[in-house]
Scaffold this motif. Sequence first.
Motif, mmCIF file in Angstrom:
data_model
loop_
_atom_site.group_PDB
_atom_site.id
_atom_site.type_symbol
_atom_site.label_atom_id
_atom_site.label_comp_id
_atom_site.label_asym_id
_atom_site.label_seq_id
_atom_site.Cartn_x
_atom_site.Cartn_y
_atom_site.Cartn_z
ATOM 1 N N ALA A 89 -1.053 10.244 1.472
ATOM 2 C CA ALA A 89 -0.094 9.251 1.950
ATOM 3 C C ALA A 89 -0.723 8.370 3.025
ATOM 4 O O ALA A 89 -0.542 7.142 3.029
ATOM 5 N N ILE A 90 -1.481 8.975 3.920
ATOM 6 C CA ILE A 90 -2.158 8.204 4.971
ATOM 7 C C ILE A 90 -3.193 7.272 4.349
ATOM 8 O O ILE A 90 -3.310 6.115 4.748
ATOM 9 N N LYS A 91 -3.924 7.764 3.349
ATOM 10 C CA LYS A 91 -4.907 6.914 2.660
ATOM 11 C C LYS A 91 -4.211 5.739 1.970
ATOM 12 O O LYS A 91 -4.720 4.616 1.987
ATOM 13 N N LYS A 92 -3.056 5.981 1.368
ATOM 14 C CA LYS A 92 -2.309 4.907 0.701
ATOM 15 C C LYS A 92 -1.897 3.842 1.717
ATOM 16 O O LYS A 92 -2.055 2.645 1.467
ATOM 17 N N ILE A 93 -1.399 4.262 2.856
ATOM 18 C CA ILE A 93 -0.988 3.324 3.902
ATOM 19 C C ILE A 93 -2.192 2.534 4.399
ATOM 20 O O ILE A 93 -2.140 1.305 4.511
ATOM 21 N N GLN A 94 -3.286 3.235 4.700
ATOM 22 C CA GLN A 94 -4.484 2.560 5.207
ATOM 23 C C GLN A 94 -5.045 1.586 4.180
ATOM 24 O O GLN A 94 -5.503 0.499 4.541
ATOM 25 N N ARG A 129 7.542 11.054 -0.186
ATOM 26 C CA ARG A 129 8.323 9.829 -0.424
ATOM 27 C C ARG A 129 7.439 8.585 -0.343
ATOM 28 O O ARG A 129 7.617 7.641 -1.092
ATOM 29 N N ILE A 130 6.510 8.587 0.583
ATOM 30 C CA ILE A 130 5.623 7.434 0.745
ATOM 31 C C ILE A 130 4.659 7.324 -0.429
ATOM 32 O O ILE A 130 4.239 6.227 -0.793
ATOM 33 N N MET A 131 4.356 8.433 -1.056
ATOM 34 C CA MET A 131 3.430 8.434 -2.190
ATOM 35 C C MET A 131 4.043 7.869 -3.478
ATOM 36 O O MET A 131 3.327 7.682 -4.459
ATOM 37 N N ALA A 132 5.325 7.579 -3.497
ATOM 38 C CA ALA A 132 5.948 7.021 -4.703
ATOM 39 C C ALA A 132 5.169 5.787 -5.135
ATOM 40 O O ALA A 132 4.900 4.886 -4.327
ATOM 41 N N ALA A 133 4.793 5.737 -6.404
ATOM 42 C CA ALA A 133 3.923 4.675 -6.918
ATOM 43 C C ALA A 133 4.548 3.287 -6.796
ATOM 44 O O ALA A 133 3.838 2.302 -6.594
ATOM 45 N N ASP A 134 5.855 3.188 -6.901
ATOM 46 C CA ASP A 134 6.501 1.872 -6.879
ATOM 47 C C ASP A 134 6.889 1.414 -5.472
ATOM 48 O O ASP A 134 7.459 0.339 -5.307
#
Length: 128
Positions: free
Chosen positions: A5-10, A42-47
């Motif tokens: 999730a942190i990687k997705k945000i970054q 929840r943050i990892m949701a693809a959409d």
Amino acid sequence: MLHDAIKKIQSEMQKNSNHPYVQVIGTFLHQYLETNPAAAERIMAADKTIIKSLDAMRKEAEKKKVGSCAVLTDAEGFGIVLSYFGIDGVVPTATPISQPVPAPQPQPMPKAKPAAVDFDVNLDDLLR
């Protein structure tokens, strides 16, 4: 999951490095995850993306719009972002933003000192 999730945000923050609001929301989400790691799923949701959360915030602000101006407090804005991601959480605030700010008290005007008079005219002298 938290690390992903942190990687997705970054990643989204780097992709939109010229967008200041993506940076603000990304930083908020990162800090939120530090204290609420269960929200990572929840943050990892693809959409779900930060950009789309900003759109959700804009739509909510339009409901409060007066004329051409719409304003949200930090807590309201971050709350909308959490809701967009499907996170039921309380937005931590450092200071209570919604409390009214006291009006500045008017300062008393200094009393004017009478001017010293160097000029003395006698009406009789003028009429002669």
